[in-house]
Design an enzyme around this catalytic site. Structure first.
Site, PDB file in Angstrom:
ATOM      1  CE  LYS A   9      -3.959  -2.062   2.353  1.00  0.00           C
ATOM      2  NZ  LYS A   9      -4.837  -1.952   3.532  1.00  0.00           N
ATOM      3  CE1 TYR A  49      -9.628  -2.657   0.163  1.00  0.00           C
ATOM      4  CE2 TYR A  49      -9.067  -0.650  -0.994  1.00  0.00           C
ATOM      5  CZ  TYR A  49      -8.716  -1.679  -0.156  1.00  0.00           C
ATOM      6  OH  TYR A  49      -7.446  -1.735   0.377  1.00  0.00           O
ATOM      7  CG  HIS A 115      -5.544  -6.098  -0.351  1.00  0.00           C
ATOM      8  ND1 HIS A 115      -6.723  -6.208   0.352  1.00  0.00           N
ATOM      9  CD2 HIS A 115      -5.655  -6.918  -1.430  1.00  0.00           C
ATOM     10  CE1 HIS A 115      -7.526  -7.045  -0.287  1.00  0.00           C
ATOM     11  NE2 HIS A 115      -6.900  -7.490  -1.372  1.00  0.00           N
ATOM     12  CD  GLU A 126      -8.544  -8.899  -3.837  1.00  0.00           C
ATOM     13  OE1 GLU A 126      -7.448  -9.417  -3.540  1.00  0.00           O
ATOM     14  OE2 GLU A 126      -9.373  -8.530  -2.974  1.00  0.00           O
TER      15      GLU A 126
END
Length: 137
Positions: A9, A49, A115, A126
């Protein structure tokens, strides 16, 4: 062999932790298939998300992941999803064990360094947000 997804991140990128995170992954014996340094678009963030849409913390997640560059990593290995989740440690840094990525480097639940995908199905979804099929071969 499972595929999974890990993102370093923006806060970890700013703190120069990319090498430390990658070292932990490689030392664990999980193979890197593809890796990208990028800025996450709003569309990618919303797709990433989507499961949290409507929750009180959703906007914070979007703002966080789009606040600076990230490193998206496609991984492969036996039980890769579970191994990477364990290696990452608890999302809450007060509960993350020392030796895990979050246990060693995180001090904030929102800025929790990485993540990781929570299932094989979610990993494939993802991965498709950030990588083409050719990049995952």
């Amino acid at each position: 062999m499972e595929k999974t997804f890990l993102m370093i991140k923006p806060n970890a990128v700013k703190r120069h932790l990319i090498g430390k995170v990658i070292t932990k992954i490689e030392e664990k014996g999980i193979n890197i298939i593809s890796i990208k340094y990028l800025n996450v678009s709003n569309e990618q963030a919303e797709n990433h998300y989507d499961v949290h849409q409507g929750k009180s913390f959703y906007n914070s997640l979007i703002e966080n992941i789009t606040s600076g560059p990230v490193v998206a990593i496609a991984l492969r290995g036996n039980d890769a999803v579970a191994i990477i989740r364990t290696l990452a440690g608890s999302t809450d840094p007060t509960k993350a064990n020392p030796g895990t990525i979050r246990g060693d480097y995180s001090n904030d639940i929102l800025n929790n360094i990485v993540h990781t995908s929570d299932s094989v199905e979610r990993a494939l979804y993802e991965l498709s947000i950030y990588f083409s099929e050719a990049e995952l071969a």
